[in-house]
Design an enzyme around this catalytic site. Sequence first.
Site, PDB file in Angstrom:
ATOM      1  N   LYS A   1       0.795   4.815   6.719  1.00 40.27           N
ATOM      2  CA  LYS A   1       0.112   5.469   5.756  1.00 40.27           C
ATOM      3  C   LYS A   1       0.704   7.012   5.786  1.00 40.27           C
ATOM      4  CE  LYS A   1      -3.012   2.283   4.540  1.00 40.27           C
ATOM      5  NZ  LYS A   1      -2.509   1.416   3.520  1.00 40.27           N
TER       6      LYS A   1
ATOM      7  N   SER B   1       0.739  -1.280  -0.005  1.00 36.47           N
ATOM      8  CA  SER B   1       0.110   0.115   0.033  1.00 36.47           C
ATOM      9  C   SER B   1       0.565   1.251  -0.198  1.00 36.47           C
ATOM     10  CB  SER B   1      -0.803   0.004   1.293  1.00 36.47           C
ATOM     11  OG  SER B   1      -0.257   0.117   2.491  1.00 36.47           O
TER      12      SER B   1
END
Length: 271
Positions: free
Chosen positions: A127, A53
């Site tokens: 993230k 990701s």
Amino acid sequence: MHKKDHTMAAAQDTRRKSEDGLWETVKVIIQALLIAFVVRTFFYQPFNIPSASMYPTLKVGDYLFVSKLSYGYGKYSFNFSLGMFGKELVSCCPIDFPGRVVLADTPERGDVAVFKLPTDTDIDYIKRVIGLPGDRVQMRDGILFINGQAVKKERIEDFMDLSERGLSAPVAQFQETLPNGVTYHVLDTEPMGEADNTEEYVVPEGHYFMMGDNRDNSQDSRYMNRVGYVPIENFVGRADIIFFSVSPDASLFEVWRWPFVVRWSRFFNLI
């Protein structure tokens, strides 16, 4: 003194030296373990990257250090629970940061940070910080908008790495520049993907909007029922440096394979 007495004394002296040497070794090991425990608990915690990701910034098989001091300590900063980082702290902390001891900076736009998943705090996510408290964030046709302004996005060379699992063709790569000047690369594997057009999100006070750099393969704050806005108390720390990296099909502990699977060029890369 008889010869026998000399022999016994010498043997006792040798045994005593051996015991002293063993105890010194044990003390060194205990001290090293204590130092490692303190460093891991209060300063830097190692993490490894299990998913794609955050490509191309972070790859599967990267091992990195996360600075726990970056955002101060909260109830998820340690691997054990401390009541003082829970509800009792609300009255003594700034109103924007309940449940956290603010010893350093707050998350900044562009930071790559580890946090506890709001919908399941047993899971760690990593993230990039995109939206700050009060920001309006939206994706329009694959372009990131913050507070109504398009984030600068420039097409650069395709990302291609045949050594990566499941990557068999070049992927469109862009350089984004956030309003504070932080630049990084993002991937666009699927033009007009499901999260390339979104509603406008308004980040609540004390929360942050997080996104992965691999935009079409990242479950992040755009998915409200899974991640959503991340409260400040869920932050574990800021990812600072990659200290080790191996190919996805290898293991940190398979030392005999290191010459063939270690990504030497990623050692000690700043994030």
